[in-house]
Design a protein around this motif. Structure first.
Motif, PDB file in Angstrom:
ATOM      1  N   ALA A   1       0.824  -1.216   0.000  1.00  0.00           N
ATOM      2  CA  ALA A   1       0.000   0.000   0.000  1.00  0.00           C
ATOM      3  C   ALA A   1       0.852   1.256   0.000  1.00  0.00           C
ATOM      4  O   ALA A   1       0.480   2.275  -0.606  1.00  0.00           O
ATOM      5  CB  ALA A   1      -0.933  -0.007   1.207  1.00  0.00           C
ATOM      6  N   GLU A   2       2.002   1.183   0.660  1.00  0.00           N
ATOM      7  CA  GLU A   2       2.892   2.349   0.703  1.00  0.00           C
ATOM      8  C   GLU A   2       3.470   2.674  -0.669  1.00  0.00           C
ATOM      9  O   GLU A   2       3.941   3.795  -0.900  1.00  0.00           O
ATOM     10  CB  GLU A   2       4.020   2.094   1.704  1.00  0.00           C
ATOM     11  CG  GLU A   2       3.543   2.085   3.158  1.00  0.00           C
ATOM     12  CD  GLU A   2       4.611   1.604   4.122  1.00  0.00           C
ATOM     13  OE1 GLU A   2       5.667   1.109   3.646  1.00  0.00           O
ATOM     14  OE2 GLU A   2       4.392   1.702   5.344  1.00  0.00           O
ATOM     15  N   GLY A   3       3.416   1.711  -1.588  1.00  0.00           N
ATOM     16  CA  GLY A   3       4.000   1.908  -2.910  1.00  0.00           C
ATOM     17  C   GLY A   3       3.009   2.305  -3.988  1.00  0.00           C
ATOM     18  O   GLY A   3       3.355   2.290  -5.176  1.00  0.00           O
ATOM     19  N   THR A   4       1.781   2.642  -3.600  1.00  0.00           N
ATOM     20  CA  THR A   4       0.787   3.031  -4.595  1.00  0.00           C
ATOM     21  C   THR A   4      -0.161   4.079  -4.031  1.00  0.00           C
ATOM     22  O   THR A   4      -0.397   4.123  -2.818  1.00  0.00           O
ATOM     23  CB  THR A   4      -0.032   1.812  -5.072  1.00  0.00           C
ATOM     24  OG1 THR A   4      -1.008   2.249  -6.043  1.00  0.00           O
ATOM     25  CG2 THR A   4      -0.768   1.141  -3.919  1.00  0.00           C
ATOM     26  N   GLU A   5      -0.699   4.889  -4.909  1.00  0.00           N
ATOM     27  CA  GLU A   5      -1.746   5.835  -4.529  1.00  0.00           C
ATOM     28  C   GLU A   5      -3.121   5.339  -4.953  1.00  0.00           C
ATOM     29  O   GLU A   5      -4.129   5.999  -4.692  1.00  0.00           O
ATOM     30  CB  GLU A   5      -1.461   7.204  -5.157  1.00  0.00           C
ATOM     31  CG  GLU A   5      -0.184   7.856  -4.626  1.00  0.00           C
ATOM     32  CD  GLU A   5       0.065   9.224  -5.228  1.00  0.00           C
ATOM     33  OE1 GLU A   5      -0.706   9.635  -6.119  1.00  0.00           O
ATOM     34  OE2 GLU A   5       1.035   9.881  -4.808  1.00  0.00           O
ATOM     35  N   ARG A   6      -3.162   4.220  -5.630  1.00  0.00           N
ATOM     36  CA  ARG A   6      -4.445   3.666  -6.069  1.00  0.00           C
ATOM     37  C   ARG A   6      -5.159   2.968  -4.908  1.00  0.00           C
ATOM     38  O   ARG A   6      -4.517   2.501  -3.961  1.00  0.00           O
ATOM     39  CB  ARG A   6      -4.231   2.636  -7.180  1.00  0.00           C
ATOM     40  CG  ARG A   6      -3.676   3.166  -8.478  1.00  0.00           C
ATOM     41  CD  ARG A   6      -3.709   2.048  -9.508  1.00  0.00           C
ATOM     42  NE  ARG A   6      -3.075   2.427 -10.760  1.00  0.00           N
ATOM     43  CZ  ARG A   6      -3.166   1.711 -11.875  1.00  0.00           C
ATOM     44  NH1 ARG A   6      -3.840   0.570 -11.873  1.00  0.00           N
ATOM     45  NH2 ARG A   6      -2.566   2.119 -12.979  1.00  0.00           N
ATOM     46  N   PRO A   7      -6.480   2.821  -4.989  1.00  0.00           N
ATOM     47  CA  PRO A   7      -7.174   1.945  -4.041  1.00  0.00           C
ATOM     48  C   PRO A   7      -6.671   0.513  -4.189  1.00  0.00           C
ATOM     49  O   PRO A   7      -6.233   0.112  -5.270  1.00  0.00           O
ATOM     50  CB  PRO A   7      -8.653   2.054  -4.465  1.00  0.00           C
ATOM     51  CG  PRO A   7      -8.750   3.293  -5.276  1.00  0.00           C
ATOM     52  CD  PRO A   7      -7.412   3.473  -5.937  1.00  0.00           C
ATOM     53  N   LEU A   8      -6.733  -0.235  -3.094  1.00  0.00           N
ATOM     54  CA  LEU A   8      -6.372  -1.643  -3.127  1.00  0.00           C
ATOM     55  C   LEU A   8      -7.624  -2.495  -3.285  1.00  0.00           C
ATOM     56  O   LEU A   8      -8.713  -2.130  -2.826  1.00  0.00           O
ATOM     57  CB  LEU A   8      -5.662  -2.065  -1.840  1.00  0.00           C
ATOM     58  CG  LEU A   8      -4.311  -1.439  -1.521  1.00  0.00           C
ATOM     59  CD1 LEU A   8      -3.731  -2.086  -0.265  1.00  0.00           C
ATOM     60  CD2 LEU A   8      -3.339  -1.550  -2.687  1.00  0.00           C
ATOM     61  N   ARG A   9      -7.453  -3.641  -3.942  1.00  0.00           N
ATOM     62  CA  ARG A   9      -8.516  -4.641  -4.013  1.00  0.00           C
ATOM     63  C   ARG A   9      -7.872  -5.991  -3.778  1.00  0.00           C
ATOM     64  O   ARG A   9      -6.762  -6.249  -4.250  1.00  0.00           O
ATOM     65  CB  ARG A   9      -9.182  -4.639  -5.393  1.00  0.00           C
ATOM     66  CG  ARG A   9     -10.577  -5.289  -5.385  1.00  0.00           C
ATOM     67  CD  ARG A   9     -11.028  -5.621  -6.786  1.00  0.00           C
ATOM     68  NE  ARG A   9     -10.526  -6.938  -7.202  1.00  0.00           N
ATOM     69  CZ  ARG A   9     -10.526  -7.380  -8.460  1.00  0.00           C
ATOM     70  NH1 ARG A   9     -10.934  -6.608  -9.436  1.00  0.00           N
ATOM     71  NH2 ARG A   9     -10.067  -8.580  -8.736  1.00  0.00           N
ATOM     72  N   THR A  10      -8.542  -6.835  -3.034  1.00  0.00           N
ATOM     73  CA  THR A  10      -8.012  -8.183  -2.822  1.00  0.00           C
ATOM     74  C   THR A  10      -9.157  -9.120  -2.482  1.00  0.00           C
ATOM     75  O   THR A  10     -10.269  -8.681  -2.147  1.00  0.00           O
ATOM     76  CB  THR A  10      -6.933  -8.205  -1.716  1.00  0.00           C
ATOM     77  OG1 THR A  10      -6.287  -9.468  -1.705  1.00  0.00           O
ATOM     78  CG2 THR A  10      -7.526  -7.895  -0.349  1.00  0.00           C
TER      79      THR A  10
END
Length: 284
Positions: free
Chosen positions: A225-234
C-alpha cells in the motif's frame, strides 16, 4: 439450417483474442481487465464459442493447468444476448471433457454456482472481495519486508509449491513483469511470505498473498500500500477472519463473495492456512 446454440463449436483462444475477451467481459458488466486477460491467455488455455452472427465471442473461459494434480478454471462468461440458453453449459461440458481426470477448481459467483454444482463441483470455502483506500489500523505489523529481487525467484517458487501443493512456475515466472510490485517477508534470513500488487483498471490488486501468519500478511499488504496511490482490491479466504477484520478497519469495504469450488478431488492440495489471497479470482 443453422446450428443449435447448444451445439455451437468450441475453439481454442489465443492472445489474438484478447480484445474479443475484453469485449465479452464488458458486455456482462465486468471491467474489461485486459491486463489480466493477457496473463491468463498467455499462461493458460482459453476456450471460446464464436458468435454465429460474426459479432465476436458468445462465450469464453480460461483453464490454467498446474499439471495432472490440479487446474484452475476462470473467466467463464456468456454474452448477455445468449444468456440462459445453454451456452454456458455447452462450454463447461466441453472443458470438463478436455480436463479428463484432472481436478478442477474455480471461484464461482452466486449466479454461476448452481451450474457448477450440477456439474459436480463441491463447495470448499469462500473468498471475500474487499476494496478501498488503505489506511493502516491498529499497531504496526512487525514482520520485515523488502522488494523481491531476481535472486528470490527460486525461493518464492519453492515456498509457493509447498503452500499450494502444485508447481506454478509457468505463472509465477511471469509475475515480475505482470505486477507493479513484488515483495517478500523474511525472518532470520528465511523467506516467510511474498505478495504482489498488479494494476487492474483503477486499482492495484493484492495477490498472490502467501504468508507464514496473519502478522506477516499484514506487513506485506502495508508495504504494498505504501507503494501506490491507487485503491487496493483483494480477495481473502474467509477463514482468515483476523485479516479481513483488519482490512475493513483499514478502509477497505466488502464488495462481494465468491465460492471456492472443487471437482475431482476431496480437497485442495497444500496449506490453506498460509494462502491468504490468490493471484486472481477469475470467477464465473
Amino acid at each position: 439450417m443453422s446450428t443449435p446454440l447448444s451445439e455451437l463449436p468450441v475453439r481454442r483462444l489465443t492472445p489474438a483474442d484478447l480484445q474479443s475477451c475484453a469485449n465479452l467481459s464488458e458486455n456482462r458488466g465486468w471491467p474489461r481487465e485486459e491486463h489480466k486477460w493477457g496473463l491468463l491467455l498467455a499462461a493458460g488455455t482459453g476456450y471460446g464459442i464464436d458468435d454465429p452472427d460474426g459479432k465476436g465471442l458468445v462465450a469464453g473461459c480460461v483453464v490454467t493447468s498446474y499439471g495432472p494434480g490440479l487446474a484452475a478454471l476462470g473467466m467463464v462468461l456468456v454474452a448477455e444476448r445468449y444468456a440462459r440458453q445453454g451456452i454456458g453449459r455447452r462450454l463447461m461440458r466441453y472443458v470438463l471433457g478436455e480436463a479428463g481426470e484432472t481436478p478442477l477448481t474455480l471461484h464461482a459467483t452466486p449466479n454461476g454456482q448452481p451450474l457448477y454444482e450440477e456439474l459436480g463441483f463441491a463447495h470448499v470455502s469462500r473468498a471475500e472481495m474487499v476494496r478501498g483506500s488503505f489506511r493502516p489500523s491498529g499497531p504496526a505489523p512487525r514482520t520485515v519486508t523488502r522488494p523481491a529481487t531476481a535472486e528470490d525467484l527460486q525461493t518464492i517458487l519453492r515456498l509457493d509449491a509447498e503452500v499450494f501443493g502444485v508447481d506454478r512456475t509457468h505463472i509465477l515466472a511471469r509475475l515480475p513483469a505482470f505486477a507493479d510490485q513484488l515483495r517478500v517477508s523474511e525472518a532470520d534470513g528465511v523467506l516467510t511470505g511474498y505478495a504482489a500488487a498488479w494494476p487492474n483498471m483503477d486499482t492495484h490488486v493484492v495477490g498472490p498473498l502467501i504468508a507464514r501468519d496473519t502478522d506477516t500478511a499484514k506487513s506485506l499488504i502495508t508495504s504494498l500500500a505504501e507503494g501506490t496511490e491507487r485503491p487496493l482490491r483483494t480477495d481473502i479466504d474467509v477463514r482468515h477472519e483476523e485479516l479481513l477484520t483488519w482490512l475493513k478497519a483499514s478502509g477497505l469495504e466488502p464488495i462481494a463473495f465468491n465460492a471456492l469450488m472443487l471437482r475431482g478431488a476431496p480437497a485442495l492440495p497444500g496449506d490453506w492456512s498460509r494462502r491468504f489471497a490468490p493471484l486472481t479470482v477469475a470467477a464465473g
